[in-house]
Enzyme design. Structure first.
Site, PDB file in Angstrom:
ATOM      1  CB  CYS B 202      93.380  45.812  13.109  1.00 51.14           C
ATOM      2  SG  CYS B 202      92.114  45.860  14.909  1.00 51.14           S
ATOM      3  CB  CYS B 205      94.706  41.462  16.175  1.00 52.32           C
ATOM      4  SG  CYS B 205      93.971  42.475  14.612  1.00 52.32           S
ATOM      5  CB  CYS B 218      89.319  44.467  11.837  1.00 56.64           C
ATOM      6  SG  CYS B 218      91.184  43.823  12.493  1.00 56.64           S
ATOM      7  CB  CYS B 221      90.159  40.853  15.999  1.00 52.71           C
ATOM      8  SG  CYS B 221      90.230  42.389  16.136  1.00 52.71           S
ATOM      9  CG  ASP B 339     108.573  67.556  11.355  1.00 52.15           C
ATOM     10  OD1 ASP B 339     109.169  68.005  10.617  1.00 52.15           O
ATOM     11  OD2 ASP B 339     108.755  66.424  11.448  1.00 52.15           O
TER      12      ASP B 339
HETATM   13 ZN   LIG Z   1      91.897  44.183  14.981  1.00 51.15          ZN
END
Ligand SMILES: [Zn+2]
Lengths: 235, 415
Positions: B202, B205, B218, B221, B339
């Site tokens: 997430c 969080c 998530c 949260c 790259d």
């Molecule tokens: Zn979250």
């Protein structure tokens, strides 16, 4: 050679897959399959326990937050650490070299504990090292030069138990002089591109460690041409 | 609603005039399309130019990693149902490009601006948009641009602070959802497209994101896939009033359907009826040379641009349907990212069994990737020569940024 399938753990590709690290696992798998050695890739995603039964572990690079999460996960599920005590082969790229060490200190001066698998500490350098790298393998570990692309701020100091992987000719590596680390069957490097497509000799060394058998060379013209091109570009 | 734009203060007017002049000069001197240089001069003479040039106009800003140019063109076409639209067509998507586009059409009451993700805070801050469109967020050009999460964070801060702005956001993209989550007014669009590789954890969080079919949430949260207002289905969309509208686009692929639904939702927020918007954006067929077909010695080659893993993944899906031979062109100049690690994130395995030529300045790097993907191929570094070596008939050409730009310029010169 054992009849069983060589399992290549691709560790946290969802967090540590920023630099095409899947490529390292594919190269190991194909180079074994093409020689009649059974091999398979086992992705281990964030949130899943880490098995200790795989033969080779491939750990890639990631952004700072992803790297912090990865260390937390690998410390909570210490399958990789247990596998090392059972002689598993491990390749750690970019973030790998930092999180495998004793500790790493970020640009904000906060020091995070590493996994303690290799005798090294890392810290943030003054400038970001970006570009092509050419290095000479240390102690005749494998034939030919080591080539790759680096993009990192970290600098790494090796302790007495870890040996460098190579000596830098062009680029920065750990500190401008040596590149990567080897301790037991753990190989770490700052180089991507990814590193194993660029350095088939290193891929075969890991395969020989994992299978306990010497493997015959593979003739892949595209790989030979690409190595020559990259070495010319860097020189 | 159609107020004419505020009159420009003298300083801005002079800056704009000088800017236009230098734009013409740079075109005459062959310095490129002149899309940026004029704006650069105007911004230097008057740093507030963007703010002044957008005053009194209804502005829509379009940002995201992929599909910006196409969606901007679609939205501009749709909004032209309401009145004249100033827009930056050629991918000149930074403030100097915006100033150039706006000063060329000082009387247009509407502006639709394609905006580089990195410049979104500055441009949204200066232009007070009525609509902000966030398409998708994934990694692009590894060694050049900031982390995806840093971009998400700056979009989030900007969008949350915008007043009287409708944010049109792709709820199938975790990063975009997080960026738009706290905005005052959000219209959620289920596009059916999202690049999951960069959003395992997430952005708010750090806990794992869990997916169940199209739904996601998530585990740490309250961030979760919002209920969509607009839904992309196969070749059609469902509007907020639950009407099904067939898309029937000229442009190929699922990704362009997603762009079309995002553009329709944004146009609707500006007052364009949906049927009218869709009718107009169906006509979009060639976006700055993308999807253009060139004829060479009996070969009919369609040019497709793909800049990063998410873009390549979508394009390989588009070309999969017809089993035409394909020329894949890779450069690694500064603007592409030096790259090429990202080649390994692209599922080239999908090209197995097809006639493929690896081309571009880094054709051999691509050839190595194709070798390990077990895709038979030959190497021809010059993409035009590569097209000539294909059997007569349809050929798909997929190129990354500078490779596409150069090929397109050479193809245009030959025509
Ligand atoms: Zn979250």
């Amino acid at each position: 050679m054992s009849e069983s399938t060589i399992q290549i753990a691709l560790v946290l590709p969802d967090l540590l897959g920023t630099y095409g690290d899947f490529g390292n696992a594919v190269v190991l798998e194909k180079r074994m399959t093409w020689r009649g050695i059974k091999a398979e890739i086992v992705p281990i995603n964030y949130g899943q326990p880490v098995p200790d039964s795989c033969d080779i572990y491939v750990v890639g690079g990631g952004e700072d937050t992803a790297q912090t999460l990865a260390v937390k996960h690998l410390r909570e599920h210490p399958g990789l650490q247990r596998a090392v005590t059972k002689n598993a082969v491990v390749l750690g790229v970019c973030a790998g070299i930092q999180i495998f060490g004793e500790s790493f200190t970020r640009a904000d001066n906060v020091t995070h504990p590493g996994m303690g698998l290799i005798d090294s500490t890392s810290h943030a350098g003054g400038s970001r090292a970006i570009g092509e790298v050419i290095a000479e393998p240390a102690n005749g570990l494998f034939e030919g030069v080591l080539t790759g692309f680096e993009n990192h701020q970290g600098r790494t100091v090796l302790g007495p138990s870890a040996r460098p992987l190579a000596h830098v000719k062009v680029g920065t590596g750990n500190d401008g002089s040596v590149e990567g680390a080897v301790q037991g069957r753990i190989v770490c490097t700052y180089l991507h591109g990814p590193v194993l497509p660029r350095n088939p000799q290193l891929a075969d060394l890991l395969i020989e460690w994992a299978t306990g058998t010497k493997v015959a060379p593979l003739d892949l013209p595209a790989v030979t041409a690409m190595r020559a091109e990259r070495v010319r570009a860097a020189s | 609603m159609n107020d004419s734009p505020a009159r420009l203060p003298l300083r801005t007017a002079a800056a704009v005039k000088l800017g236009n002049l230098s734009s013409t000069l740079s075109q005459k001197m062959g310095l490129g399309a002149g899309g940026m240089i004029g704006g650069r001069v105007a911004l230097k003479l008057d740093p507030q130019a963007l703010n002044r040039l957008t005053q009194g106009r209804r502005v829509a800003v379009v940002t995201g990693t992929n599909g910006k140019t196409t969606s901007t063109m679609m939205l501009a076409r749709a909004v032209s149902a309401l009145g004249e639209v100033a827009t930056n067509h050629s991918g000149a998507n930074m403030p100097d490009g915006h100033v150039t586009a706006l000063s060329k059409q000082p009387d247009a009451p509407y502006a639709v601006l394609e905006c580089d993700e990195g410049y979104f805070p500055a441009v949204a801050g200066a232009s007070n948009p009525a609509v902000a469109v966030i398409l998708n967020l994934s990694r692009d050009q590894l060694d050049r641009v900031g982390e995806v999460r840093t971009i998400e964070r700056s979009l989030r801060d900007t969008v949350t602070a915008l007043k009287d702005c409708t944010v049109v956001a792709n709820c199938d993209d975790v990063m975009v959802t997080s960026a738009a989550w706290n905005a005052q007014k959000v219209v959620w669009v289920a596009t059916g497209t999202g690049w999951h590789h960069d959003s395992a954890s997430c952005p708010r969080c750090g806990n794992p994101i869990q997916w169940q079919g199209e739904h996601w949430h998530c585990t740490g949260c309250d961030l979760a896939r919002p209920h969509p207002n607009w839904i992309t289905t196969d070749e059609a969309m469902i509007t907020p009033e639950h009407h099904k509208v067939e898309l029937r686009l000229t442009l190929p692929g699922k990704f362009n359907q997603a762009n079309a639904v995002m553009a329709s939702a944004a146009a609707y927020a500006l007052g364009v009826p949906t049927e009218e918007a869709v009718r107009r954006l169906r006509g979009v067929s060639n976006v700055s040379g993308r999807y253009r077909t060139i004829q060479r010695n009996g070969r009919s080659a369609r040019l497709l641009l793909s800049k990063n893993p998410a873009g390549w993944s979508e394009t390989l899906t588009v070309v999969k349907e017809a089993n035409h031979p394909a020329v894949l062109v890779i450069n690694a100049q500064e603007a592409d990212g030096r790259d090429l690690s990202w080649l390994w994130d692209v599922p080239f395995e999908r090209m197995q069994g097809r006639t493929v030529i690896a081309s571009g300045e880094r054709a051999t790097d691509l050839a190595v990737r194709l070798t390990y993907a077990e895709v038979e191929h030959t190497i021809v570094p010059d993409p035009l020569k590569a097209i000539d070596q294909m059997p007569p008939g349809a050929v798909e050409v997929i190129a990354n940024y500078t490779a596409f730009r150069d090929l397109n310029a050479r193809a245009a010169a030959d025509e």
